[in-house]
Each structure stands twice: as structure tokens, then as C-alpha cells.
Design a protein around this motif. Structure first.
Motif, mmCIF file in Angstrom:
data_model
loop_
_atom_site.group_PDB
_atom_site.id
_atom_site.type_symbol
_atom_site.label_atom_id
_atom_site.label_comp_id
_atom_site.label_asym_id
_atom_site.label_seq_id
_atom_site.Cartn_x
_atom_site.Cartn_y
_atom_site.Cartn_z
ATOM 1 N N ALA A 34 0.833 -1.211 0.000
ATOM 2 C CA ALA A 34 0.000 0.000 0.000
ATOM 3 C C ALA A 34 0.864 1.256 0.000
ATOM 4 O O ALA A 34 0.509 2.276 -0.606
ATOM 5 C CB ALA A 34 -0.922 -0.001 1.216
ATOM 6 N N ARG A 37 2.102 1.702 -3.482
ATOM 7 C CA ARG A 37 0.978 2.189 -4.283
ATOM 8 C C ARG A 37 0.743 3.681 -4.019
ATOM 9 O O ARG A 37 0.401 4.434 -4.923
ATOM 10 C CB ARG A 37 -0.298 1.398 -3.952
ATOM 11 N N GLN A 85 -8.941 3.557 -1.078
ATOM 12 C CA GLN A 85 -9.659 2.938 -2.193
ATOM 13 C C GLN A 85 -9.038 3.288 -3.539
ATOM 14 O O GLN A 85 -8.981 2.450 -4.445
ATOM 15 C CB GLN A 85 -11.134 3.377 -2.168
ATOM 16 N N ARG A 88 -6.284 0.977 -5.043
ATOM 17 C CA ARG A 88 -6.578 -0.445 -5.285
ATOM 18 C C ARG A 88 -7.131 -0.669 -6.688
ATOM 19 O O ARG A 88 -8.248 -1.169 -6.873
ATOM 20 C CB ARG A 88 -7.575 -0.959 -4.234
ATOM 21 N N SER A 93 -1.501 -0.756 -9.290
ATOM 22 C CA SER A 93 -0.677 -1.938 -9.068
ATOM 23 C C SER A 93 0.580 -1.856 -9.931
ATOM 24 O O SER A 93 1.696 -2.101 -9.469
ATOM 25 C CB SER A 93 -1.469 -3.208 -9.409
#
Length: 226
Positions: A34, A37, A85, A88, A93
Motif C-alpha cells: 500500500a 501504491r 480505495q 486499489r 498496481s
């Protein structure tokens, strides 16, 4: 403090399994993916070339990435914005895969990850936790599944969120990310020598958690006897 490292390729179920294990054991769950990301999200938003170190590095100083636990749930913040959110998606990714190949980005996030582990009992998942981030972790798991099974799970996840993506596209993304992660020059994805291999291709979530929970108990019992 006890550290449990779970590594493995994209879509292997690391985050889902690690979250459940952390809850069962009363540990802090650290989703390192995360954080990458989050960096990818910010750099993409700035319109920079995600693979170009000379474009990404100068902007790291503008970025604050945080993991916060709100009502027992991990939230990801970028400069105070909750992006939990937004990060994701398949696009994020791939963004994470690109920025994670840059040494400066890894250095930027390493200290945050290690600080959390120094101060808490943790379960941390990622690509290089057992090999680089927490090489002295008491328990190391290398979690994997076939590319087709990982793509099936990820595809179902996206459909559940209402996002449009074909199985073929998701599988292609998985295969590309596997290649990128295992061939990058810095901290490539690989199984640590002392990590236990767990293949969940034919295991559902409950059985996977059960299997790893048992392995953790066995490894901790062995360490306690030494």
C-alpha cells in the motif's frame, strides 16, 4: 517484539491472509504494498514518468505517506488525503511495481516500515520483507499460487468492486508484474533461504490462514526452545 514476514507475488493473497492472522494474533498488520501504491499514486497524479529516477526522486520530498489505524482498520494517507480505495486498481498496481524498482523510493519507505516493526509485534507483507526489510524476522513465509489462480482471485475482486476488467487483462497484468518484480535490479522478489513456502493454489482463505497460523506456532515454538 515479534516480526512475521510474508512475501510473495502479486495476487497471492498476502494482504487478506496477513490481515486475518494479525487480527487472530493481536499483531499490527503492515501492508507495505500500500505504501508503494501510495508513492505510485502521487507520482502518477503529478504526471511524471514512474520509471524515471530523475523525475520521481526530486518529488519524494513533497510526499508524506502514512498508515493509520482508524476503528481497527488500516487507512492509507498521502499528504493527509485518504487514498485507501483509490490505490486499489490495476493501474496503481503497475505504478507501484514501477516506482518500487527505484532505490530512492525503497530507501524512502524502508525506515518507516522498520520503525513500525521496532515498536510493535507485526505481520508485514510485501515482496522483500524477509530478504531486505526485516531479514531478522522470527517467522518468514513465502506465499504463492499459480498465475491463473491469482488472476482469477484478482478478477473476482475487481468485479465485486464494480470495476470492468477481463480475466485475460488481469492475467496479463499478473504475468507482467511477476516479471518486473523478480527482475528488478534492487531487492527483487525471491524466497528467503529460511522462509517456508506455502502454495495456496488449491486452498481457500480459511484453509490458507489455518495452514500459516500452524506454521507460525511451530516456528515460534522452535525459536523458544533454542
Amino acid at each position: 517484539m515479534t516480526a512475521i514476514a510474508i512475501d510473495g507475488p502479486a495476487g497471492a493473497g498476502k494482504s487478506t491472509i496477513a490481515k486475518q492472522l494479525a487480527k487472530d494474533l493481536g499483531y499490527i498488520y503492515v501492508d507495505t504494498g500500500a505504501l508503494y501504491r501510495a508513492v505510485g499514486y502521487y507520482m502518477d497524479k503529478q504526471g511524471v514518468d514512474l520509471g524515471a529516477e530523475d523525475q520521481v526522486v526530486p518529488r519524494l520530498g513533497e510526499l508524506t505517506a502514512e498508515l493509520k489505524y482508524i476503528d481497527g482498520e488500516q487507512r492509507v494517507l498521502v499528504n493527509g488525503e485518504d487514498v485507501t480505495q483509490k490505490i486499489r486498481t490495476p493501474k496503481m498496481s503497475m505504478a507501484a511495481s514501477k516506482v518500487s524498482a527505484l532505490p530512492a523510493v525503497r530507501d524512502f519507505l524502508f525506515e518507516l516500515q522498520r520503525k513500525i516493526a521496532r515498536e510493535n509485534d507485526v505481520i508485514m507483507d510485501g515482496r522483500d520483507i524477509g530478504t531486505v526489510v526485516l531479514p531478522d524476522a522470527q517467522v518468514k513465509i513465502y506465499l504463492t499460487a499459480s498465475p491463473q489462480e491469482r488472476a482469477r482471485r484478482r478478477h473476482a475482486e475487481l468485479l465485486q468492486k464494480g470495476e470492468k476488467a477481463s480475466f485475460e487483462e488481469v492475467l496479463a497484468d499478473i504475468v507482467e508484474r511477476d516479471y518486473n518484480d523478480s527482475h528488478r535490479a534492487v531487492a527483487p522478489l525471491r524466497q528467503a533461504q529460511d522462509a517456508i513456502l506455502v502454495d495456496t493454489t488449491h486452498l481457500d482463505l480459511e484453509k490458507s490462514v489455518e495452514r500459516i497460523h500452524q506454521l507460525i506456532k511451530e516456528r515460534q515454538s522452535h525459536v523458544d526452545r533454542l
